[in-house]
Write a protein that holds these residues in place. Structure first.
Motif, mmCIF file in Angstrom:
data_model
loop_
_atom_site.group_PDB
_atom_site.id
_atom_site.type_symbol
_atom_site.label_atom_id
_atom_site.label_comp_id
_atom_site.label_asym_id
_atom_site.label_seq_id
_atom_site.Cartn_x
_atom_site.Cartn_y
_atom_site.Cartn_z
ATOM 1 N N VAL A 60 0.843 -1.205 0.000
ATOM 2 C CA VAL A 60 0.000 0.000 0.000
ATOM 3 C C VAL A 60 0.876 1.252 0.000
ATOM 4 O O VAL A 60 0.626 2.216 -0.730
ATOM 5 N N SER A 61 1.922 1.209 0.803
ATOM 6 C CA SER A 61 2.843 2.346 0.869
ATOM 7 C C SER A 61 3.467 2.605 -0.508
ATOM 8 O O SER A 61 3.568 3.758 -0.954
ATOM 9 N N ALA A 62 3.864 1.533 -1.196
ATOM 10 C CA ALA A 62 4.478 1.672 -2.528
ATOM 11 C C ALA A 62 3.478 2.240 -3.529
ATOM 12 O O ALA A 62 3.809 3.125 -4.330
ATOM 13 N N MET A 63 2.247 1.730 -3.483
ATOM 14 C CA MET A 63 1.243 2.206 -4.435
ATOM 15 C C MET A 63 0.911 3.681 -4.171
ATOM 16 O O MET A 63 0.700 4.460 -5.093
ATOM 17 N N ARG A 64 0.919 4.039 -2.904
ATOM 18 C CA ARG A 64 0.590 5.420 -2.538
ATOM 19 C C ARG A 64 1.666 6.388 -3.064
ATOM 20 O O ARG A 64 1.349 7.402 -3.683
ATOM 21 N N VAL A 65 2.941 6.040 -2.825
ATOM 22 C CA VAL A 65 4.008 6.949 -3.249
ATOM 23 C C VAL A 65 4.123 6.969 -4.775
ATOM 24 O O VAL A 65 4.474 7.983 -5.369
ATOM 25 N N SER A 66 3.782 5.850 -5.397
ATOM 26 C CA SER A 66 3.797 5.805 -6.860
ATOM 27 C C SER A 66 2.736 6.758 -7.418
ATOM 28 O O SER A 66 2.986 7.503 -8.374
ATOM 29 N N ALA A 67 1.568 6.765 -6.791
ATOM 30 C CA ALA A 67 0.497 7.660 -7.234
ATOM 31 C C ALA A 67 0.872 9.128 -7.018
ATOM 32 O O ALA A 67 0.354 10.018 -7.695
ATOM 33 N N GLN A 68 1.800 9.368 -6.087
ATOM 34 C CA GLN A 68 2.211 10.752 -5.811
ATOM 35 C C GLN A 68 3.315 11.238 -6.757
ATOM 36 O O GLN A 68 3.780 12.363 -6.624
ATOM 37 N N GLY A 69 3.771 10.367 -7.653
ATOM 38 C CA GLY A 69 4.755 10.803 -8.647
ATOM 39 C C GLY A 69 6.142 10.217 -8.476
ATOM 40 O O GLY A 69 7.108 10.718 -9.053
ATOM 41 N N VAL A 80 9.072 0.497 -7.796
ATOM 42 C CA VAL A 80 8.616 0.789 -6.424
ATOM 43 C C VAL A 80 7.510 -0.174 -5.997
ATOM 44 O O VAL A 80 7.519 -0.700 -4.870
ATOM 45 N N VAL A 81 6.576 -0.461 -6.920
ATOM 46 C CA VAL A 81 5.503 -1.394 -6.560
ATOM 47 C C VAL A 81 6.072 -2.813 -6.430
ATOM 48 O O VAL A 81 5.682 -3.570 -5.536
ATOM 49 N N GLY A 82 7.017 -3.151 -7.300
ATOM 50 C CA GLY A 82 7.662 -4.466 -7.206
ATOM 51 C C GLY A 82 8.395 -4.636 -5.887
ATOM 52 O O GLY A 82 8.322 -5.688 -5.241
ATOM 53 N N THR A 83 9.090 -3.582 -5.454
ATOM 54 C CA THR A 83 9.803 -3.657 -4.173
ATOM 55 C C THR A 83 8.807 -3.719 -3.012
ATOM 56 O O THR A 83 9.010 -4.461 -2.046
ATOM 57 N N VAL A 106 8.601 2.601 11.533
ATOM 58 C CA VAL A 106 8.341 3.944 12.056
ATOM 59 C C VAL A 106 9.669 4.683 12.263
ATOM 60 O O VAL A 106 9.795 5.864 11.968
ATOM 61 N N GLY A 107 10.687 3.958 12.748
ATOM 62 C CA GLY A 107 11.990 4.572 13.011
ATOM 63 C C GLY A 107 12.661 5.085 11.745
ATOM 64 O O GLY A 107 13.268 6.151 11.738
ATOM 65 N N LEU A 108 12.570 4.324 10.666
ATOM 66 C CA LEU A 108 13.252 4.710 9.429
ATOM 67 C C LEU A 108 12.335 5.413 8.435
ATOM 68 O O LEU A 108 12.789 5.966 7.446
ATOM 69 N N GLY A 109 11.054 5.358 8.662
ATOM 70 C CA GLY A 109 10.130 6.043 7.770
ATOM 71 C C GLY A 109 9.600 5.140 6.673
ATOM 72 O O GLY A 109 10.109 4.048 6.426
ATOM 73 N N SER A 110 8.568 5.661 5.999
ATOM 74 C CA SER A 110 7.853 4.845 5.012
ATOM 75 C C SER A 110 8.731 4.446 3.833
ATOM 76 O O SER A 110 8.474 3.442 3.176
ATOM 77 N N GLN A 111 9.780 5.228 3.561
ATOM 78 C CA GLN A 111 10.638 4.893 2.421
ATOM 79 C C GLN A 111 11.217 3.489 2.537
ATOM 80 O O GLN A 111 11.412 2.789 1.550
ATOM 81 N N SER A 112 11.466 3.069 3.786
ATOM 82 C CA SER A 112 12.068 1.745 3.988
ATOM 83 C C SER A 112 11.150 0.618 3.520
ATOM 84 O O SER A 112 11.597 -0.503 3.318
ATOM 85 N N LEU A 113 9.869 0.910 3.330
ATOM 86 C CA LEU A 113 8.907 -0.131 2.967
ATOM 87 C C LEU A 113 8.925 -0.458 1.478
ATOM 88 O O LEU A 113 8.387 -1.479 1.063
ATOM 89 N N HIS A 114 9.523 0.425 0.665
ATOM 90 C CA HIS A 114 9.413 0.204 -0.784
ATOM 91 C C HIS A 114 10.637 0.704 -1.542
ATOM 92 O O HIS A 114 10.562 0.921 -2.749
ATOM 93 N N ASP A 115 11.746 0.935 -0.852
ATOM 94 C CA ASP A 115 12.921 1.514 -1.513
ATOM 95 C C ASP A 115 13.697 0.444 -2.289
ATOM 96 O O ASP A 115 14.228 -0.486 -1.686
ATOM 97 N N TRP A 157 2.494 8.578 6.537
ATOM 98 C CA TRP A 157 3.535 9.561 6.245
ATOM 99 C C TRP A 157 4.181 9.357 4.885
ATOM 100 O O TRP A 157 5.129 10.046 4.534
ATOM 101 N N THR A 158 3.697 8.407 4.117
ATOM 102 C CA THR A 158 4.274 8.179 2.794
ATOM 103 C C THR A 158 4.099 9.421 1.923
ATOM 104 O O THR A 158 3.006 9.972 1.843
ATOM 105 N N GLY A 159 5.182 9.837 1.294
ATOM 106 C CA GLY A 159 5.094 11.005 0.413
ATOM 107 C C GLY A 159 6.444 11.286 -0.210
ATOM 108 O O GLY A 159 7.479 10.867 0.333
ATOM 109 N N LEU A 160 6.460 12.003 -1.327
ATOM 110 C CA LEU A 160 7.728 12.276 -2.014
ATOM 111 C C LEU A 160 8.699 13.037 -1.119
ATOM 112 O O LEU A 160 9.917 12.885 -1.246
ATOM 113 N N GLY A 161 8.167 13.866 -0.218
ATOM 114 C CA GLY A 161 9.031 14.624 0.679
ATOM 115 C C GLY A 161 9.842 13.731 1.606
ATOM 116 O O GLY A 161 10.871 14.143 2.129
#
Lengths: 559, 138
Positions: free
Chosen positions: A50-59, A124-127, A163-172, A435-439
């Motif tokens: 879900v996190s990957a799909m969300r950030v993908s939709a954000q660009g 990103v979605v594959g990861t 939570v410690g490393l942030g949402s990026q760790s879920l799909h990087d 907190w998933t987002g391009l920022g």
């Protein structure tokens, strides 16, 4: 309905802990717990995807090294199929030896998503999907080892790290970051096999191969753990003929997994670049490492208190802790060791073997950290083991305390506490998706820039074969641009060398007088246009938080 | 396996804590004996890397102005506690000079070069640190 829970109110070893037992919990549990377990499994497994799909939709789009991973993933199945991993930085050191990370396993795993979903969404979605599978396997294995109690505790590990490393760790997809959660799976699978659950052996070989191939840091961490597992297995099978018969099939499957996963690396070694030899040469002749003291310091920093994952700042992992914290960190390890010896003397195996596995992981991590060259000392991605190890140590301590106090607790408390904890950590883990987002993404501001520059090139230049030259621009922009333009029918060649993106993208493979055009991108118009080229387009970009920048696109048509 | 005596059992249970506390002592003693080179390498990287991370422009080979701004943003405090004796004077001088450089940079009119704000001594000190990093940490 079968559930091998330890008997409440008793300090005798459970069936799980009998010396020759490699028993496991099944997902057939009391109805009251069943919905909690399934809910946790489903929610946790969905979170990374879900996190990957969300950030993908954000660009989100590939940049820098992730872009080269994407390009090489799209090469799988062609004449340029990668046989080795991403390029390493070993060539930058004195007497530099050019090399790559050991294997292409990540490219093979991302091949399907990149092919099906395209090179922008696919990585990103594959990861995310890969991490979802990893999280699912972690929780399944945790439940198999210790029912809902360990399910809740390992869910807490995942939630804490996420939570410690942030949402990026879920799909990087970055190869040095993608190892994070597989390290947890490695510990669990190693523990399972040491405990005698040899059916997990193919999974252990799979995850160890993944870690060893994607990054040299993983290879150096996995190697001692592999030797440890090999030694334990040899002793177990030698002394237990019945277990040997039972393990035969698992050993066979493990050998098949190893052969399939390492075949490309062997082909490269025999008839390609001989990458393993280059890596060995670097280990023998490379720069001196940080040393054993630094290794122990990192161990302390991982544990704390507070553990590295609870400390703010992107350089928290090299913070030197005070003397009291040093003593406390080692005291926690000593406490775990004491609990393990005590329970071992009581004839139990589960807890002592987990502590033993963590001990081997700690020794491997210290040895690896001691070997990291000084110039790599501030790269957090080289020390991701710290986040995983810190979380595992504290959760194991909580489990030790639980095992000690459980016999004194009321039956109802024993029944209610684990599901309650599981539900709480599930909510915490879900918060990481919010907190998933391009920022929050590495090079997030660069992503819209690539889209804009690519649109400027595509709007002014017909697809075809070009040499791509970037002046005064970051490497990250170039690779991301190549991904985008290749997706729109361009064939770009650059001077990054064939090791990075393959021979078919290297300008070195093209004769000097070859009839190909040139796309020249600059971040300044102070100098005159390149000879024979004319200005085709400009692109103004102002990513949030970064200075406004104009890019000039010059194009020279094919002669 | 025979059951250990209570005394032996207590010793066995306490052994991991003894090993762990010995390791803690080794770390603390090791810190006292370190020559500072490793700390310096890490601190220098951190000081410079953090600056680059903070400035983070998209494009541009660094111009002399960029270098001045990077120098101004350098987290010199990180180096103060981790510098070997032979470099301490350079770090101290930079620590004294950088606050003024930062103020001057803020006051610099748009479009004017920052290079004039940096004294030759400051450039020499910054170069000495960079050279030491290259020799000791490369």
């Amino acid at each position: 309905m079968r559930l091998h829970e330890e008997p409440t109110g008793s300090s005798t070893p459970s069936s799980e802990d009998r010396p020759r037992a490699a028993r496991h919990h099944r997902l057939r549990v009391p109805a009251s717990d069943r919905w909690v377990i399934w809910a946790i499994l489903i929610v946790f497994t969905a979170i990374p995807l879900v996190s990957a799909m969300r950030v993908s939709a954000q660009g989100w789009r590939p940049t820098g090294d992730v872009a080269t991973i994407t390009l090489r993933s799209s090469d799988v199945g062609t004449a340029d199929t990668p046989l080795i991993g991403q390029p390493t930085t070993t060539g930058a050191y004195a007497g530099g030896v050019e090399s790559s990370h050991p294997g292409p396993i990540e490219n093979y795993l991302l091949f399907v998503p990149v092919t099906v979903l395209g090179p922008i969404v696919g990585p990103v979605v594959g990861t995310g999907l890969l991490m979802s599978v990893t999280w699912g396997l972690i929780l399944w294995l945790a439940h198999r080892r210790g029912g809902i109690v360990l399910l809740a505790l390992f869910a807490a590990v995942l939630a804490a790290v996420a939570v410690g490393l942030g949402s990026q760790s879920l799909h990087d997809p970055l190869n040095s970051e993608i190892s994070l959660y597989p390290y947890v799976l490695l510990v669990l699978a190693t523990w399972s096999v040491v405990l005698g659950d040899t059916r997990i052996l193919p999974l252990l070989v799979g995850v160890a191969s993944f870690l060893a191939q994607v990054h040299v840091s993983g290879a150096r961490l996995v190697l001692p753990i592999g030797l440890f597992v090999g030694a334990v297995l040899a002793i177990q099978l030698r002394h237990h003929p019945r277990r040997r018969r039972r393990a035969k099939r698992s050993l066979g499957w493990a050998a098949v997994v190893a052969a399939v996963l390492w075949l490309p690396v062997l082909i490269d070694q025999v008839s390609g670049s001989g990458n393993l030899t280059s890596l060995r040469r670097f280990v023998q002749t490379g720069p001196r490492g940080l040393g054993a003291l630094a290794g122990l310091e990192h161990l302390v920093t991982a544990i704390g208190p507070p553990p590295v994952l609870a400390r703010p700042g992107w350089l928290s992992f090299i913070q030197v802790l005070g003397p009291v914290q040093v003593v406390l960190a080692f005291a926690v390890l000593g406490l775990l060791g004491g609990f393990a010896v005590d329970r071992s003397l009581r004839g139990e195996r589960r807890f002592p073997t987990l502590v033993l596995t963590l001990g081997v992981f700690a020794v491997s991590a210290v040895a690896y950290t001691a070997s990291v060259p000084s110039t790599g000392a501030v790269r957090a991605d080289a020390f991701r083991w710290m986040w995983v190890f810190g979380a595992l140590v504290w959760v194991t301590l909580v489990w030790a305390i639980w095992l000690e106090v459980k016999p004194r607790l009321a039956r109802k408390a024993v029944r209610v506490a684990p599901p309650a904890v599981a539900v709480i950590v599930t909510v915490v883990a879900m918060s990481s998706v919010i907190w998933t987002g391009l920022g929050h993404e590495r090079q997030g501001p660069l992503m819209p820039v690539i889209a804009k520059v690519s649109a400027a090139v595509r709007g002014s230049t017909p697809p075809g074969e070009y040499r791509l030259v970037m002046d005064g621009s970051l490497w990250e922009l170039e690779t991301g641009l190549i991904v985008d333009l290749e997706d729109h029918g361009f064939h770009l060649r650059n001077d990054r060398g064939s090791r990075t993106m393959g021979e078919h993208r290297s300008i070195d493979e093209v004769p000097v007088d070859a009839p190909i055009g040139e796309i020249h991108i600059r971040a300044s118009d102070v100098e005159p246009p390149p000879a024979g080229a004319s200005l085709a387009a400009t692109a103004d970009v102002d990513p949030p938080g970064w200075p406004t920048q104009r890019y000039w696109v010059y194009v020279r048509s094919a002669p | 396996m025979t059951e250990p005596s209570p005394r032996r059992r207590r010793l066995l249970v306490a052994a991991p804590m003894a090993v762990a506390l010995t390791c803690a002592a080794l770390v603390l003693v090791g810190r006292g004996q370190a020559d500072g080179s490793d700390d310096f390498c890490t601190a220098y990287q951190a000081a410079v890397a953090e600056t680059i991370q903070d400035s983070g422009p998209i494009a541009g080979s660094p111009t002399p102005d960029d270098v001045v701004r990077l120098l101004a943003g350098m987290d010199i405090a990180r180096l103060e506690s981790a510098t070997p004796p032979d470099l301490r004077a350079a770090v101290d001088r930079l620590a004294q000079g950088l606050p003024k450089l930062r103020i001057d940079l803020e006051d610099l009119p748009e479009g004017e070069s920052a290079i004039a704000l940096v004294s030759p001594d400051m450039i020499a000190d910054a170069s000495a640190l960079g050279d030491a990093y290259g020799k000791r940490c490369g």
